[in-house]
Design a protein around this motif. Structure first.
Motif, PDB file in Angstrom:
ATOM      1  N   LYS A  84       0.785  -1.201  -0.010  1.00 41.39           N
ATOM      2  CA  LYS A  84      -0.003  -0.029   0.061  1.00 41.39           C
ATOM      3  C   LYS A  84       0.856   1.271   0.034  1.00 41.39           C
ATOM      4  CE  LYS A  84      -0.706   0.737   4.942  1.00 41.39           C
ATOM      5  NZ  LYS A  84      -1.927   1.103   6.009  1.00 41.39           N
ATOM      6  N   GLY A  85       2.132   1.359   0.697  1.00 41.64           N
ATOM      7  CA  GLY A  85       2.914   2.444   0.699  1.00 41.64           C
ATOM      8  C   GLY A  85       3.320   2.913  -0.695  1.00 41.64           C
ATOM      9  N   LEU A  86       3.395   2.100  -1.667  1.00 43.23           N
ATOM     10  CA  LEU A  86       3.930   2.061  -2.990  1.00 43.23           C
ATOM     11  C   LEU A  86       2.866   2.342  -4.012  1.00 43.23           C
ATOM     12  CD1 LEU A  86       6.174  -0.981  -3.102  1.00 43.23           C
ATOM     13  CD2 LEU A  86       6.828   1.493  -2.711  1.00 43.23           C
ATOM     14  N   LEU A  87       1.426   2.751  -3.557  1.00 47.04           N
ATOM     15  CA  LEU A  87       0.434   3.058  -4.306  1.00 47.04           C
ATOM     16  C   LEU A  87       0.127   4.349  -4.772  1.00 47.04           C
ATOM     17  CD1 LEU A  87      -2.396   0.513  -2.936  1.00 47.04           C
ATOM     18  CD2 LEU A  87      -0.956   0.217  -4.767  1.00 47.04           C
ATOM     19  N   SER A  88      -0.035   4.883  -5.917  1.00 45.34           N
ATOM     20  CA  SER A  88      -0.588   6.265  -6.150  1.00 45.34           C
ATOM     21  C   SER A  88      -2.137   6.388  -5.174  1.00 45.34           C
ATOM     22  CB  SER A  88      -0.637   6.365  -7.620  1.00 45.34           C
ATOM     23  OG  SER A  88      -1.675   5.707  -8.250  1.00 45.34           O
ATOM     24  N   LYS A  92      -5.444   3.342  -4.700  1.00 45.29           N
ATOM     25  CA  LYS A  92      -5.643   3.003  -3.289  1.00 45.29           C
ATOM     26  C   LYS A  92      -7.194   2.499  -2.937  1.00 45.29           C
ATOM     27  CE  LYS A  92      -2.452   6.209  -1.105  1.00 45.29           C
ATOM     28  NZ  LYS A  92      -2.320   7.195  -0.229  1.00 45.29           N
ATOM     29  N   ASN A  93      -7.959   2.315  -3.867  1.00 47.56           N
ATOM     30  CA  ASN A  93      -9.442   1.675  -3.776  1.00 47.56           C
ATOM     31  C   ASN A  93      -9.148   0.289  -4.611  1.00 47.56           C
ATOM     32  OD1 ASN A  93     -10.556   3.628  -2.486  1.00 47.56           O
ATOM     33  ND2 ASN A  93     -11.160   4.662  -4.357  1.00 47.56           N
ATOM     34  N   ALA A  94      -8.047  -0.202  -5.160  1.00 46.19           N
ATOM     35  CA  ALA A  94      -7.662  -1.242  -5.519  1.00 46.19           C
ATOM     36  C   ALA A  94      -7.920  -2.552  -4.435  1.00 46.19           C
ATOM     37  CB  ALA A  94      -6.229  -1.551  -6.052  1.00 46.19           C
ATOM     38  N   PRO A  95      -8.464  -3.545  -4.842  1.00 45.93           N
ATOM     39  CA  PRO A  95      -8.830  -4.611  -3.934  1.00 45.93           C
ATOM     40  C   PRO A  95      -7.715  -5.188  -2.913  1.00 45.93           C
ATOM     41  CG  PRO A  95      -9.510  -5.267  -6.269  1.00 45.93           C
ATOM     42  CD  PRO A  95      -8.834  -3.994  -6.342  1.00 45.93           C
ATOM     43  N   GLN A  96      -8.228  -5.377  -1.493  1.00 44.34           N
ATOM     44  CA  GLN A  96      -7.275  -5.671  -0.759  1.00 44.34           C
ATOM     45  C   GLN A  96      -7.316  -7.008  -0.542  1.00 44.34           C
ATOM     46  OE1 GLN A  96      -9.068  -2.382   1.764  1.00 44.34           O
ATOM     47  NE2 GLN A  96      -6.747  -2.084   2.445  1.00 44.34           N
ATOM     48  N   PHE A  97      -5.956  -7.534   0.055  1.00 45.78           N
ATOM     49  CA  PHE A  97      -6.134  -8.982   0.467  1.00 45.78           C
ATOM     50  C   PHE A  97      -6.576  -8.989   1.934  1.00 45.78           C
ATOM     51  CE2 PHE A  97      -3.712 -12.696   1.989  1.00 45.78           C
ATOM     52  CZ  PHE A  97      -3.900 -13.633   1.341  1.00 45.78           C
ATOM     53  N   LYS A  98      -7.737  -9.712   2.339  1.00 45.34           N
ATOM     54  CA  LYS A  98      -8.278  -9.618   3.493  1.00 45.34           C
ATOM     55  C   LYS A  98      -7.584  -9.654   4.689  1.00 45.34           C
ATOM     56  CE  LYS A  98     -13.018 -10.869   1.752  1.00 45.34           C
ATOM     57  NZ  LYS A  98     -14.018 -11.625   1.819  1.00 45.34           N
ATOM     58  N   SER A  99      -6.694 -10.844   4.760  1.00 44.21           N
ATOM     59  CA  SER A  99      -5.890 -11.027   5.916  1.00 44.21           C
ATOM     60  C   SER A  99      -4.707 -10.185   6.074  1.00 44.21           C
ATOM     61  CB  SER A  99      -5.589 -12.497   6.164  1.00 44.21           C
ATOM     62  OG  SER A  99      -4.792 -12.828   4.803  1.00 44.21           O
ATOM     63  N   PRO A 101      -4.356  -6.375   4.611  1.00 46.80           N
ATOM     64  CA  PRO A 101      -4.816  -5.458   3.880  1.00 46.80           C
ATOM     65  C   PRO A 101      -3.938  -4.239   3.484  1.00 46.80           C
ATOM     66  CG  PRO A 101      -5.368  -5.003   6.523  1.00 46.80           C
ATOM     67  CD  PRO A 101      -4.810  -6.213   6.086  1.00 46.80           C
ATOM     68  N   TRP A 102      -2.706  -4.427   3.690  1.00 47.66           N
ATOM     69  CA  TRP A 102      -1.578  -3.583   3.237  1.00 47.66           C
ATOM     70  C   TRP A 102      -1.411  -4.205   1.690  1.00 47.66           C
ATOM     71  CZ3 TRP A 102      -1.338  -5.896   7.881  1.00 47.66           C
ATOM     72  CH2 TRP A 102      -0.775  -7.101   8.026  1.00 47.66           C
ATOM     73  N   TRP A 103      -1.751  -5.272   1.339  1.00 45.07           N
ATOM     74  CA  TRP A 103      -1.476  -5.761   0.108  1.00 45.07           C
ATOM     75  C   TRP A 103      -2.771  -5.204  -0.748  1.00 45.07           C
ATOM     76  CZ3 TRP A 103       3.171  -6.504  -1.575  1.00 45.07           C
ATOM     77  CH2 TRP A 103       4.038  -6.875  -0.697  1.00 45.07           C
ATOM     78  N   HIS A 104      -2.507  -4.733  -1.992  1.00 38.51           N
ATOM     79  CA  HIS A 104      -3.725  -4.530  -2.849  1.00 38.51           C
ATOM     80  C   HIS A 104      -3.288  -5.048  -4.331  1.00 38.51           C
ATOM     81  CE1 HIS A 104      -5.659  -0.875  -0.755  1.00 38.51           C
ATOM     82  NE2 HIS A 104      -4.469  -1.140  -0.104  1.00 38.51           N
ATOM     83  N   ALA A 105      -4.406  -5.792  -4.859  1.00 36.72           N
ATOM     84  CA  ALA A 105      -4.373  -6.352  -6.191  1.00 36.72           C
ATOM     85  C   ALA A 105      -4.560  -5.156  -7.323  1.00 36.72           C
ATOM     86  CB  ALA A 105      -5.307  -7.461  -6.230  1.00 36.72           C
ATOM     87  N   VAL A 106      -3.269  -4.833  -7.989  1.00 30.74           N
ATOM     88  CA  VAL A 106      -3.303  -3.721  -8.801  1.00 30.74           C
ATOM     89  C   VAL A 106      -3.196  -4.141 -10.270  1.00 30.74           C
ATOM     90  CG1 VAL A 106      -1.811  -1.655  -9.474  1.00 30.74           C
ATOM     91  CG2 VAL A 106      -2.225  -2.147  -7.177  1.00 30.74           C
ATOM     92  N   ALA A 107      -4.121  -3.627 -11.096  1.00 31.35           N
ATOM     93  CA  ALA A 107      -4.348  -3.932 -12.299  1.00 31.35           C
ATOM     94  C   ALA A 107      -2.849  -3.603 -13.168  1.00 31.35           C
ATOM     95  CB  ALA A 107      -5.654  -3.558 -13.073  1.00 31.35           C
ATOM     96  N   GLY A 108      -2.415  -4.432 -13.930  1.00 33.51           N
ATOM     97  CA  GLY A 108      -1.248  -4.120 -14.713  1.00 33.51           C
ATOM     98  C   GLY A 108       0.003  -4.180 -13.986  1.00 33.51           C
TER      99      GLY A 108
END
Length: 290
Positions: A84-88, A92-99, A101-108
């Motif tokens: 998450k600290g590397l996201l623009s 920041k609304n990209a899907p999060q990993f539930k367990s 949440p600092w991981w986001h599934a980012v398209a591309g």
């Protein structure tokens, strides 16, 4: 030029170290995360082998892709997990990993677009966003293989005996001792980056260990050849790892590790994840020889 590299066209690397064989250690009798089955300490014998002095870099992986037209799993799937600290702000609304949440599934997001923003990676940094299957494909092309856990730990000790880190037992801290690239501050919301890096550092940075290997702990997790097996019959350990069948073993920790949360930048530390997973902090290095 090393014969393996010359034969495959694999020339964008930082060299290969000779790792002597002999008696070595695996695990620890002082586990910090017993749930990961770090113990007990066992003696093992290792045959001599060679190992990449650094993790595979973006430049080296690009050479492989250009030579083979290989497409990584995240590219085929269409996304990868970005810290998450590397996201623009737009991501920041990209899907999060539930367990976690600092991981986001980012398209591309993928190895050549690590933030999913169209920004190219640094050539001399470790390649990331590569799955276990991607690492295996690279290894086949490069004439090497992924290490076993015993080989990895033997190499990480650099000729030292039962030590916690590749440099010995002196603990990294958040103030004045930075022997590797890990988190400083309060995870996951505040990283002071006292070591000079918020995310990955160049693959050939910090002091090498006694075998001339760089960043054996911290920076990026390293895929191994082995399944993530639990060396324990304790019911609590087995229950905690239920559903992790088929996971592959990683070693070394990453730039996101900190003693207060993920104290896995130790030689005996271990983790496992599915072989098709990819994140901002998963990479690999190769070994050579039987």
């Amino acid at each position: 030029m090393d014969a393996v590299s010359a034969a495959s066209g694999d020339q964008d690397h930082n060299g290969i170290a000779d790792i002597p064989g002999g008696q070595s250690f695996l695990g620890t009798d002082d586990p910090q995360l017993p749930i990961d089955a770090e113990s007990p300490l066992r003696k093992t014998r290792i045959k001599p082998f060679r190992m990449d002095r650094t993790t595979v870099t973006n430049a080296r992986f690009e050479t492989f892709v250009n030579a083979t037209n290989y497409v990584t799993e995240p590219e085929r799937i269409g996304d990868s997990f970005v810290f998450k600290g590397l996201l623009s702000d737009d991501q920041k609304n990209a899907p999060q990993f539930k367990s976690a949440p600092w991981w986001h599934a980012v398209a591309g997001a993928c190895w050549h677009d690590p933030f999913g923003t169209g920004q190219s990676p640094e050539p001399d940094h470790p390649v990331a966003h590569v799955t276990w299957h991607d690492a295996k494909a690279f290894a086949k092309w490069a004439g090497g293989r992924l290490p076993s856990e015993a080989e990895w730990e033997h190499a990480a000790r650099g000729g030292l005996a039962d030590v916690r880190f590749p440099w010995g037992d002196h603990e990294p801290n958040d103030t004045d001792f930075f022997p590797c690239n890990i988190w400083q501050g309060q995870f996951p919301d505040h990283n002071t980056a006292q070591d000079g890096y918020f995310a990955t550092a160049p693959a050939q940075s910090y002091e090498p260990n006694g075998y001339g290997l760089y960043n054996m702990v911290g920076n990026v997790w390293e895929w191994t050849s082995q399944p993530f097996k639990i060396r324990s019959l304790k019911k609590d350990v087995m229950a905690a790892h239920a559903g992790k069948q088929g996971f592959k073993l990683l070693k070394g920790g990453s730039f996101l590790c900190h003693a207060s949360y993920c104290y896995r930048y130790r030689i005996a530390a271990r983790s496992g994840t599915s072989p098709d997973s990819s994140t901002s902090h998963q990479g690999f290095r190769l070994v050579y020889g039987t």
